[in-house]
Design a protein around this motif. Sequence first.
Motif, PDB file in Angstrom:
ATOM      1  N   ASN A 138       0.848  -1.193   0.000  1.00  0.00           N
ATOM      2  CA  ASN A 138       0.000   0.000   0.000  1.00  0.00           C
ATOM      3  C   ASN A 138       0.889   1.251   0.000  1.00  0.00           C
ATOM      4  O   ASN A 138       1.649   1.468   0.941  1.00  0.00           O
ATOM      5  N   PRO A 139       0.791   2.083  -1.050  1.00  0.00           N
ATOM      6  CA  PRO A 139       1.656   3.274  -1.122  1.00  0.00           C
ATOM      7  C   PRO A 139       1.146   4.451  -0.291  1.00  0.00           C
ATOM      8  O   PRO A 139       1.842   5.451  -0.137  1.00  0.00           O
ATOM      9  N   LEU A 140      -0.071   4.342   0.235  1.00  0.00           N
ATOM     10  CA  LEU A 140      -0.687   5.476   0.934  1.00  0.00           C
ATOM     11  C   LEU A 140      -0.328   5.514   2.415  1.00  0.00           C
ATOM     12  O   LEU A 140      -0.300   4.485   3.084  1.00  0.00           O
ATOM     13  N   THR A 141      -0.089   6.722   2.930  1.00  0.00           N
ATOM     14  CA  THR A 141       0.143   6.888   4.368  1.00  0.00           C
ATOM     15  C   THR A 141      -1.212   6.760   5.076  1.00  0.00           C
ATOM     16  O   THR A 141      -2.271   6.804   4.427  1.00  0.00           O
ATOM     17  N   GLU A 142      -1.187   6.664   6.408  1.00  0.00           N
ATOM     18  CA  GLU A 142      -2.450   6.543   7.157  1.00  0.00           C
ATOM     19  C   GLU A 142      -3.330   7.776   6.952  1.00  0.00           C
ATOM     20  O   GLU A 142      -4.541   7.659   6.816  1.00  0.00           O
ATOM     21  N   ARG A 143      -2.719   8.949   6.932  1.00  0.00           N
ATOM     22  CA  ARG A 143      -3.491  10.188   6.728  1.00  0.00           C
ATOM     23  C   ARG A 143      -4.114  10.207   5.332  1.00  0.00           C
ATOM     24  O   ARG A 143      -5.271  10.592   5.164  1.00  0.00           O
ATOM     25  N   GLU A 144      -3.361   9.763   4.330  1.00  0.00           N
ATOM     26  CA  GLU A 144      -3.889   9.708   2.960  1.00  0.00           C
ATOM     27  C   GLU A 144      -5.059   8.724   2.870  1.00  0.00           C
ATOM     28  O   GLU A 144      -6.057   8.999   2.205  1.00  0.00           O
ATOM     29  N   GLN A 145      -4.927   7.599   3.555  1.00  0.00           N
ATOM     30  CA  GLN A 145      -6.027   6.625   3.562  1.00  0.00           C
ATOM     31  C   GLN A 145      -7.278   7.231   4.203  1.00  0.00           C
ATOM     32  O   GLN A 145      -8.383   7.044   3.720  1.00  0.00           O
ATOM     33  N   GLU A 146      -7.070   7.957   5.296  1.00  0.00           N
ATOM     34  CA  GLU A 146      -8.169   8.606   6.018  1.00  0.00           C
ATOM     35  C   GLU A 146      -8.894   9.597   5.101  1.00  0.00           C
ATOM     36  O   GLU A 146     -10.131   9.610   5.021  1.00  0.00           O
ATOM     37  N   ILE A 147      -8.137  10.419   4.393  1.00  0.00           N
ATOM     38  CA  ILE A 147      -8.709  11.418   3.485  1.00  0.00           C
ATOM     39  C   ILE A 147      -9.432  10.738   2.323  1.00  0.00           C
ATOM     40  O   ILE A 147     -10.552  11.125   1.955  1.00  0.00           O
ATOM     41  N   LEU A 148      -8.823   9.682   1.787  1.00  0.00           N
ATOM     42  CA  LEU A 148      -9.435   8.993   0.648  1.00  0.00           C
ATOM     43  C   LEU A 148     -10.716   8.270   1.053  1.00  0.00           C
ATOM     44  O   LEU A 148     -11.666   8.196   0.286  1.00  0.00           O
ATOM     45  N   ARG A 149     -10.750   7.756   2.285  1.00  0.00           N
ATOM     46  CA  ARG A 149     -11.986   7.100   2.777  1.00  0.00           C
ATOM     47  C   ARG A 149     -13.135   8.117   2.795  1.00  0.00           C
ATOM     48  O   ARG A 149     -14.255   7.814   2.396  1.00  0.00           O
ATOM     49  N   LEU A 150     -12.844   9.324   3.254  1.00  0.00           N
ATOM     50  CA  LEU A 150     -13.874  10.374   3.301  1.00  0.00           C
ATOM     51  C   LEU A 150     -14.284  10.786   1.888  1.00  0.00           C
ATOM     52  O   LEU A 150     -15.462  10.975   1.601  1.00  0.00           O
ATOM     53  N   ALA A 151     -13.290  10.895   1.002  1.00  0.00           N
ATOM     54  CA  ALA A 151     -13.586  11.243  -0.399  1.00  0.00           C
ATOM     55  C   ALA A 151     -14.442  10.163  -1.046  1.00  0.00           C
ATOM     56  O   ALA A 151     -15.362  10.458  -1.816  1.00  0.00           O
ATOM     57  N   THR A 157     -14.156  18.682  -0.407  1.00  0.00           N
ATOM     58  CA  THR A 157     -12.903  19.127   0.228  1.00  0.00           C
ATOM     59  C   THR A 157     -13.219  19.890   1.520  1.00  0.00           C
ATOM     60  O   THR A 157     -12.581  19.685   2.552  1.00  0.00           O
ATOM     61  N   LYS A 158     -14.245  20.742   1.476  1.00  0.00           N
ATOM     62  CA  LYS A 158     -14.637  21.535   2.655  1.00  0.00           C
ATOM     63  C   LYS A 158     -15.040  20.614   3.810  1.00  0.00           C
ATOM     64  O   LYS A 158     -14.646  20.814   4.955  1.00  0.00           O
ATOM     65  N   GLU A 159     -15.828  19.567   3.503  1.00  0.00           N
ATOM     66  CA  GLU A 159     -16.284  18.637   4.548  1.00  0.00           C
ATOM     67  C   GLU A 159     -15.108  17.842   5.131  1.00  0.00           C
ATOM     68  O   GLU A 159     -15.063  17.566   6.332  1.00  0.00           O
ATOM     69  N   ILE A 160     -14.145  17.498   4.267  1.00  0.00           N
ATOM     70  CA  ILE A 160     -12.958  16.768   4.738  1.00  0.00           C
ATOM     71  C   ILE A 160     -12.122  17.670   5.649  1.00  0.00           C
ATOM     72  O   ILE A 160     -11.642  17.231   6.694  1.00  0.00           O
ATOM     73  N   THR A 161     -11.976  18.947   5.266  1.00  0.00           N
ATOM     74  CA  THR A 161     -11.189  19.878   6.100  1.00  0.00           C
ATOM     75  C   THR A 161     -11.825  20.012   7.483  1.00  0.00           C
ATOM     76  O   THR A 161     -11.128  20.018   8.499  1.00  0.00           O
ATOM     77  N   GLU A 162     -13.160  20.064   7.516  1.00  0.00           N
ATOM     78  CA  GLU A 162     -13.864  20.215   8.805  1.00  0.00           C
ATOM     79  C   GLU A 162     -13.745  18.939   9.643  1.00  0.00           C
ATOM     80  O   GLU A 162     -13.566  19.005  10.868  1.00  0.00           O
ATOM     81  N   THR A 170      -4.152  22.080   2.376  1.00  0.00           N
ATOM     82  CA  THR A 170      -3.504  20.825   2.808  1.00  0.00           C
ATOM     83  C   THR A 170      -4.263  19.627   2.259  1.00  0.00           C
ATOM     84  O   THR A 170      -3.661  18.672   1.744  1.00  0.00           O
ATOM     85  N   VAL A 171      -5.592  19.671   2.356  1.00  0.00           N
ATOM     86  CA  VAL A 171      -6.412  18.551   1.855  1.00  0.00           C
ATOM     87  C   VAL A 171      -6.238  18.402   0.340  1.00  0.00           C
ATOM     88  O   VAL A 171      -6.070  17.290  -0.170  1.00  0.00           O
ATOM     89  N   ARG A 172      -6.228  19.543  -0.376  1.00  0.00           N
ATOM     90  CA  ARG A 172      -6.032  19.484  -1.843  1.00  0.00           C
ATOM     91  C   ARG A 172      -4.677  18.875  -2.188  1.00  0.00           C
ATOM     92  O   ARG A 172      -4.548  18.083  -3.111  1.00  0.00           O
TER      93      ARG A 172
END
Length: 200
Positions: A138-151, A157-162, A170-172
């Motif tokens: 898996n090439p994704l970091t834990e934070r990247e996985q977290e963001i991608l799960r929300l996406a 993007t606004k909902e992910i930032t909140e 940062t999210v972009r």
Amino acid sequence: MIRIFIAEDQRMLLSALGSLLDMEEDMEVIGQAVNGEEALSAILKLKPDVCLMDIEMPILSGLDVAAELTKRGSLTKVIILTTFARPGYFERAVKSGVHGYLLKDGEISELADAIRKCMKGKRIFSPELTFDVIREENPLTEREQEILRLAALGKTTKEITEALFLSSGTVRNYISEIIHKLGAKNRTEAASIAETKGWI
């Protein structure tokens, strides 16, 4: 006597596994469940020695249940039984503290043998699965996985930032990096790739 619990949402397979393992002289199936929530509740109550757990079950997945049991200090040894040789699933299973990860297409004698080995403290993993993990990490970091799960859930993007208390820039940046790492055209395709490989 090894006390076994089976969690599997395919009722025919659940019944067959239960009957076959009950025939083993040193094994007894003490309970069964068809979804993860039911399984977690029953395992905490019955305290079986071993739980055979499917991954893709309703309400809670087998990996969710395994992680929750580890978190609660359960002594039940979890063996994942799956039809999916996805590298991401295997990685998550290992992180969840499972004692075995086997494909469903094996012989019942092999499964019984794996259960006995787990009871002696060994960890049993299908060679096909470990090979896939070595081949494709898996090439994704834990934070990247977290963001991608929300996406993947359709969050903007606004909902992910909140949700994650990050700036929109940062999210972009994270999303751009995720798309690049997965060789995807956009966030939707990136989420699809990661889900198929079991990385989110």
